[in-house]
Write a protein that holds these residues in place. Structure first.
Motif, PDB file in Angstrom:
ATOM      1  N   ARG A  77      21.925  17.549  -5.372  1.00  0.00           N
ATOM      2  CA  ARG A  77      23.166  16.844  -5.861  1.00  0.00           C
ATOM      3  C   ARG A  77      23.809  17.857  -6.783  1.00  0.00           C
ATOM      4  NH1 ARG A  77      20.883  11.230  -8.148  1.00  0.00           N
ATOM      5  NH2 ARG A  77      22.829  11.318  -9.377  1.00  0.00           N
ATOM      6  N   PRO A  78      24.275  18.967  -5.974  1.00  0.00           N
ATOM      7  CA  PRO A  78      24.794  20.141  -6.884  1.00  0.00           C
ATOM      8  C   PRO A  78      26.155  19.794  -7.890  1.00  0.00           C
ATOM      9  CG  PRO A  78      25.408  20.235  -4.540  1.00  0.00           C
ATOM     10  CD  PRO A  78      24.554  19.254  -4.937  1.00  0.00           C
ATOM     11  N   LYS A  79      26.897  18.784  -7.261  1.00  0.00           N
ATOM     12  CA  LYS A  79      28.021  18.450  -8.255  1.00  0.00           C
ATOM     13  C   LYS A  79      27.591  17.735  -9.427  1.00  0.00           C
ATOM     14  CE  LYS A  79      31.043  17.846  -4.238  1.00  0.00           C
ATOM     15  NZ  LYS A  79      31.760  16.434  -3.507  1.00  0.00           N
ATOM     16  N   ASP A  80      26.451  17.009  -9.455  1.00  0.00           N
ATOM     17  CA  ASP A  80      26.035  16.492 -10.807  1.00  0.00           C
ATOM     18  C   ASP A  80      25.529  17.547 -11.630  1.00  0.00           C
ATOM     19  OD1 ASP A  80      26.822  14.006 -10.128  1.00  0.00           O
ATOM     20  OD2 ASP A  80      24.935  13.574  -8.941  1.00  0.00           O
ATOM     21  N   SER A  89      20.133  28.083 -12.251  1.00  0.00           N
ATOM     22  CA  SER A  89      20.247  26.835 -11.524  1.00  0.00           C
ATOM     23  C   SER A  89      21.565  26.439 -11.273  1.00  0.00           C
ATOM     24  CB  SER A  89      19.638  25.716 -12.670  1.00  0.00           C
ATOM     25  OG  SER A  89      18.168  25.975 -12.567  1.00  0.00           O
ATOM     26  N   VAL A  90      22.487  26.576 -12.350  1.00  0.00           N
ATOM     27  CA  VAL A  90      23.810  25.975 -12.136  1.00  0.00           C
ATOM     28  C   VAL A  90      24.645  26.927 -11.070  1.00  0.00           C
ATOM     29  CG1 VAL A  90      25.138  27.469 -13.953  1.00  0.00           C
ATOM     30  CG2 VAL A  90      25.956  25.107 -13.080  1.00  0.00           C
ATOM     31  N   LEU A  91      24.351  28.413 -11.007  1.00  0.00           N
ATOM     32  CA  LEU A  91      24.916  29.241 -10.175  1.00  0.00           C
ATOM     33  C   LEU A  91      24.687  28.724  -8.638  1.00  0.00           C
ATOM     34  CD1 LEU A  91      24.682  32.508 -11.787  1.00  0.00           C
ATOM     35  CD2 LEU A  91      26.867  31.433 -11.347  1.00  0.00           C
ATOM     36  N   SER A  92      23.297  28.450  -8.690  1.00  0.00           N
ATOM     37  CA  SER A  92      22.726  27.861  -7.245  1.00  0.00           C
ATOM     38  C   SER A  92      23.701  26.818  -6.686  1.00  0.00           C
ATOM     39  CB  SER A  92      21.420  27.722  -7.403  1.00  0.00           C
ATOM     40  OG  SER A  92      20.839  27.241  -6.056  1.00  0.00           O
ATOM     41  N   ALA A  93      23.801  25.841  -7.640  1.00  0.00           N
ATOM     42  CA  ALA A  93      24.652  24.526  -7.515  1.00  0.00           C
ATOM     43  C   ALA A  93      26.035  24.930  -7.080  1.00  0.00           C
ATOM     44  CB  ALA A  93      24.896  23.761  -8.543  1.00  0.00           C
ATOM     45  N   TYR A 123      19.128  18.376 -10.533  1.00  0.00           N
ATOM     46  CA  TYR A 123      20.148  17.855  -9.674  1.00  0.00           C
ATOM     47  C   TYR A 123      20.160  19.097  -8.563  1.00  0.00           C
ATOM     48  CZ  TYR A 123      21.934  14.106 -12.563  1.00  0.00           C
ATOM     49  OH  TYR A 123      22.235  12.851 -13.015  1.00  0.00           O
ATOM     50  N   THR A 124      19.988  20.494  -8.840  1.00  0.00           N
ATOM     51  CA  THR A 124      20.200  21.422  -7.789  1.00  0.00           C
ATOM     52  C   THR A 124      19.270  21.312  -6.679  1.00  0.00           C
ATOM     53  OG1 THR A 124      21.116  22.937  -9.728  1.00  0.00           O
ATOM     54  CG2 THR A 124      20.460  23.915  -7.594  1.00  0.00           C
ATOM     55  N   GLN A 125      18.088  21.084  -7.163  1.00  0.00           N
ATOM     56  CA  GLN A 125      16.983  21.300  -6.175  1.00  0.00           C
ATOM     57  C   GLN A 125      17.000  19.858  -5.434  1.00  0.00           C
ATOM     58  OE1 GLN A 125      13.424  21.853  -8.518  1.00  0.00           O
ATOM     59  NE2 GLN A 125      14.131  23.996  -9.209  1.00  0.00           N
ATOM     60  N   ILE A 177      11.140  16.137 -16.108  1.00  0.00           N
ATOM     61  CA  ILE A 177      10.531  17.295 -14.971  1.00  0.00           C
ATOM     62  C   ILE A 177       9.779  16.432 -14.011  1.00  0.00           C
ATOM     63  CG2 ILE A 177       9.452  19.184 -14.480  1.00  0.00           C
ATOM     64  CD1 ILE A 177       9.926  20.196 -17.377  1.00  0.00           C
ATOM     65  N   ALA A 178       8.857  15.520 -14.379  1.00  0.00           N
ATOM     66  CA  ALA A 178       7.845  14.690 -13.463  1.00  0.00           C
ATOM     67  C   ALA A 178       8.896  14.026 -12.410  1.00  0.00           C
ATOM     68  CB  ALA A 178       6.913  13.926 -14.308  1.00  0.00           C
ATOM     69  N   ALA A 179       9.897  13.308 -13.167  1.00  0.00           N
ATOM     70  CA  ALA A 179      10.744  12.444 -12.368  1.00  0.00           C
ATOM     71  C   ALA A 179      11.420  13.176 -11.454  1.00  0.00           C
ATOM     72  CB  ALA A 179      11.636  11.492 -13.280  1.00  0.00           C
ATOM     73  N   ALA A 180      12.309  14.363 -12.116  1.00  0.00           N
ATOM     74  CA  ALA A 180      12.876  15.006 -11.113  1.00  0.00           C
ATOM     75  C   ALA A 180      12.423  15.764 -10.020  1.00  0.00           C
ATOM     76  CB  ALA A 180      13.826  16.098 -11.852  1.00  0.00           C
ATOM     77  N   LYS A 181      10.982  16.088 -10.193  1.00  0.00           N
ATOM     78  CA  LYS A 181      10.117  16.851  -9.053  1.00  0.00           C
ATOM     79  C   LYS A 181       9.954  15.647  -8.047  1.00  0.00           C
ATOM     80  CE  LYS A 181       7.786  20.751 -11.131  1.00  0.00           C
ATOM     81  NZ  LYS A 181       8.342  21.624 -10.181  1.00  0.00           N
TER      82      LYS A 181
END
Length: 602
Positions: A335-338, A360-364, A330-332, A297-301
């Motif tokens: 990188r929605p495809k990932d 999250s995946v629906l947002s992507a 990925y969504t935030q 989570i820290a890395a993604a943020k």
């Protein structure tokens, strides 16, 4: 021949020592299994030899049963069979019930003990105070406190620690502090008990003050102390203190166990200090699942999605939080495809998603317009029995609307049992963007009739619907009611919508006058809206004003020069148009790129 009772007692003592001294978790489990079998054999022998009601003989057996949660019912059975149980037997039972899933039964047993006139000792008081803490029964705890004082246990260190803990768990911080202040002798458990009490009740300043007092009295903190102190700093926004706390941890050689390590990873992660977070992650010798998830989570943020994915791939095991953290990242992280690809991997791995994963995946899917994948996710919701709560419903509506499938969005909307302001706003926005302004305005009226309070986004949708339908006066009325009737202060996007509303209706003069009286400085987007309308309606006077403002406010954006050149060209001002085109060639100007988007389904 079976051993005599006193030999059995020695056997129990020896076995307990082997069971808990220096053994690994695996060895302890093996000992426990052997222990259960051995205890059962011994119990059977005592029944056959009619010693099952002898308190001295049965005391170690009750202790063994009571302190194992799986056999607490056997302890109850044995206890009932004993004639006139002595104090150690009562203590074993109270201790076992306190540790079990039914600590309230320990209080009932203590009351029975008192009714029978059995004299308690300091251990009884400690066990029963822990039970009071577990069930938050401060009244019972106060009675025990009175008994403690009468019996002269008020100076016993462990009893006082139990009292601090009990009062803290019950939220009686005054009594907890009073016990602490009156102690003649304290250990680090005393300090930690009060610090934990303050932390649990959200008294974060008191946590820091007590930690300062602890250091002033040269009492060394441990990992438990530091977890609470770091969390207090985090809640208070005192990030500068956290760095000094890390220095204290290093200077005092405090072991960074998994709990302190996870806390520091989280703290530095939300601050965006990824390198610091990673350093604490690497210092944890025995990482648990929370350690890995918190680091991901820290890395993604922080935006380092590649490091987050590397950690994800290295995890010894994953849970739904691991997958969801990576998908959300990925969504935030645009990188929605990932995000969609990883979600499909999650499904292939037979991991059941939760509501956050689905949202999250629906947002992507919405971001890349993948209606096919969005419908697949919707099918997964149905097939996996995932509760379609308001958050999932809102995400489905948003996805269907952004993918242009308004009918599917309306179907989800009408089937939702619970709707909030976001639900209504999402469907109103979808109808407005997809050109069904009349339906959007009808639903808005229904929303107000049902007593749902509109939010800022609701008025963006309504202004957009009015602009597309050419309902200028209705749109202006909605804008004025926003603050007048609902107390919502208009934001820049609302002012932009009003300018767009007026420009689409051909009221460029009114739009310019509206811009001039705005209580906030118009941003470049508002001037671009006006400039685009000037091109359509051949209003060169206002176009020049808009161009001047754009060059002043957003001089490095090449799009402004393209729009300006096009406006001059429409008015056949070729010299001005050429001049604007030439300005784009300056080095500091960001050139706009043309692009197109398509996707195919295999």
């Amino acid at each position: 021949m079976f051993p005599r009772a006193r030999d059995v007692i020695r056997l129990f003592a020896k076995f307990e020592q082997r069971r808990y001294s220096g053994a690994s978790d695996r060895k302890r489990r093996q000992f426990s299994e052997i222990h259960r079998n051995s205890v059962g054999e011994i119990h059977g022998h005592f029944i056959r030899t009619y010693q099952h009601n002898n308190p001295d003989v049965m005391s170690p057996l009750i202790k063994s049963y009571a302190l194992s949660p799986a056999s607490i019912d056997k302890a109850r059975f044995v206890f009932k069979e004993i004639d006139n149980p002595r104090l150690p037997v009562w203590n074993h039972m109270i201790h076992g019930l306190c540790k079990s899933d039914c600590p309230g039964d320990a209080l009932e047993l203590f009351d029975r003990m008192s009714e029978r006139g059995v004299m308690v000792d300091n251990l009884t008081c400690i066990f029963i105070l822990k039970a009071c803490a577990k069930v938050s029964d401060v009244l019972h705890g106060k009675k025990v406190h009175t008994r403690v004082l009468k019996l002269g246990f008020g100076s016993y260190l462990y009893v006082c620690n139990a009292l601090i803990h009990m009062y803290g768990c019950c939220g009686d911080l005054g009594s907890s502090r009073a016990v602490f202040d009156e102690m003649g002798e304290r250990d680090f458990v005393s300090w930690n008990s009060l610090i934990c009490a303050y932390s649990q009740c959200g008294k974060h300043r008191e946590v820091l003050a007590l930690f300062d007092l602890m250091r002033a009295e040269n009492e060394k903190a441990d990992a438990v102390t530091m977890v609470k102190v770091v969390l207090a700093c985090e809640f208070l926004g005192a990030s500068e203190l956290i760095d000094s706390l890390v220095g204290y941890i290093d200077d005092n050689c405090i072991e960074i166990d998994v709990y302190l390590g996870n806390t520091l990873i989280h703290t530095y992660g939300i601050r965006g200090s990824l390198a610091k977070a990673r350093s604490f992650f690497d210092r944890i010798t025995e990482k648990n699942l929370v350690s890995w998830n918190t680091m991901i989570i820290a890395a993604a943020k922080s935006g380092d999605l590649d490091q987050a994915k590397k950690l994800f791939d290295e995890m010894p095991q994953r849970d739904v939080i691991s997958w969801t953290s990576m998908i959300s990242g990925y969504t935030q992280g645009n990188r929605p495809k990932d995000a969609i690809s990883l979600f499909l991997e999650m499904m292939a791995a037979k991991i059941k998603p939760d509501q956050i994963t689905i949202a999250s995946v629906l947002s992507a899917c919405a971001r890349v317009g993948r209606l096919d994948k969005g419908k697949l996710v919707h099918d997964i919701i149905r097939k996996n029995g995932i509760k379609p709560d308001v958050y999932i419903g809102n995400a489905l509506i948003d996805m269907y609307c952004k993918c242009g499938s308004v009918d599917d969005a309306l179907n989800v909307f009408h089937n939702m049992k619970v709707k909030d302001s976001i639900t209504w706003t999402s469907v109103l926005s979808g109808l407005a963007v997809n050109g069904d302004s009349e339906h959007a305005l009808e639903l808005f009226s229904q929303m107000l009739q049902e007593g749902i309070s509109p939010i800022h986004g609701t008025f963006v949708a309504i202004l957009l619907a009015c602009a597309h339908a050419g309902l200028v006066e209705k749109g202006l009325h909605s804008f004025s009611s926003m603050q007048k009737d609902y107390g919502l202060i208009p934001e820049m996007k609302h002012y932009g919508c009003v300018v767009d509303l007026l420009c689409r209706g051909g009221h460029l003069g009114r739009a310019y006058e509206f811009i001039k009286v705005m209580p906030v400085c118009p941003d470049p987007v508002i001037w671009r809206i006006l400039l685009s309308a000037c091109k359509v309606h051949d209003n060169l006077v206002l176009a020049r004003i808009a161009i001047e403002k754009l060059v002043e406010l957003d001089a490095d954006n090449g799009l402004n020069y393209v729009l300006s050149s096009n406006s001059y060209a429409s008015a056949q001002k070729w010299e001005d148009a050429t001049k604007m085109r030439e300005l784009i060639d300056q080095d500091h100007i960001l050139k706009p790129h043309g692009w197109s988007h398509m996707h195919y389904t295999e």
